[in-house]
Design an enzyme around this catalytic site. Structure first.
Site, PDB file in Angstrom:
ATOM      1  N   GLU A  98      27.926  56.324  63.066  1.00  0.00           N
ATOM      2  CA  GLU A  98      29.101  55.875  62.319  1.00  0.00           C
ATOM      3  C   GLU A  98      28.612  55.137  61.081  1.00  0.00           C
ATOM      4  O   GLU A  98      27.577  54.480  61.111  1.00  0.00           O
ATOM      5  CB  GLU A  98      29.981  54.919  63.143  1.00  0.00           C
ATOM      6  CG  GLU A  98      30.751  55.582  64.257  1.00  0.00           C
ATOM      7  CD  GLU A  98      29.945  55.716  65.543  1.00  0.00           C
ATOM      8  OE1 GLU A  98      30.311  56.542  66.387  1.00  0.00           O
ATOM      9  OE2 GLU A  98      28.922  55.016  65.685  1.00  0.00           O
ATOM     10  N   TYR A 110      22.382  59.713  54.660  1.00  0.00           N
ATOM     11  CA  TYR A 110      22.707  60.557  55.808  1.00  0.00           C
ATOM     12  C   TYR A 110      23.057  61.981  55.370  1.00  0.00           C
ATOM     13  O   TYR A 110      22.628  62.946  55.998  1.00  0.00           O
ATOM     14  CB  TYR A 110      23.835  59.945  56.630  1.00  0.00           C
ATOM     15  CG  TYR A 110      23.485  58.586  57.195  1.00  0.00           C
ATOM     16  CD1 TYR A 110      22.222  58.315  57.716  1.00  0.00           C
ATOM     17  CD2 TYR A 110      24.415  57.549  57.191  1.00  0.00           C
ATOM     18  CE1 TYR A 110      21.900  57.068  58.219  1.00  0.00           C
ATOM     19  CE2 TYR A 110      24.097  56.297  57.708  1.00  0.00           C
ATOM     20  CZ  TYR A 110      22.835  56.061  58.214  1.00  0.00           C
ATOM     21  OH  TYR A 110      22.521  54.829  58.721  1.00  0.00           O
TER      22      TYR A 110
END
Length: 141
Positions: A98, A110
């Site tokens: 998350e 990411y």
């Protein structure tokens, strides 16, 4: 990461995040056998750390943090790559995490590492004005 590292890890955590993890959270992660890793200089200076759980073919990156004054030097990428290699060694097929939508540097990291947005967790994170959503991201190994 060892219990002896927690004093320094907590100092970094509190400087990096307004709503930081507590010592008991880190202790529990070490105790239950999560992949708790530090990247340090040869003199024992912790630069970055990461925490990842792995079970049943899935991994979850729970925390990845670099000393604020060392950001932009590729240390988060090194830790992320290390965690992904640990996941591969554990024969994990999917890695989840998350991230705050406002954390643009983490989102870039990411995404560049092959993570894709797969969902949203409303009100997941504490925030100054109440709660902030979390983007859920995943990567297939």
């Amino acid at each position: 990461m060892l219990y002896a590292d927690l004093r320094e890890v907590l100092l970094i955590e509190k400087r990096a995040y307004e709503f930081s993890w507590t010592e008991s959270i880190f202790r529990d992660c070490i105790r239950v056998g999560y992949h708790c890793q530090v990247l340090e200089t040869p003199h024992g200076f912790i630069q970055t750390y990461g925490v990842m759980s792995a079970a049943a073919g899935e991994a979850h990156i729970l925390n990845l943090c670099v000393r604020p004054e060392l950001r932009g030097r590729g240390l988060s990428r090194r830790m992320l790559e290390h965690l992904l290699e640990l996941a591969r060694t554990a024969e994990v097929q999917s890695v989840f995490l998350e991230v705050r939508p406002t954390n643009t540097a983490a989102l870039r990291l990411y995404s560049s590492a092959g993570f894709c947005e797969i969902g949203l967790r409303p009100g997941y994170y504490p925030a100054a004005g109440g709660r902030e959503d979390a983007l859920v991201m995943a990567k297939e190994l």
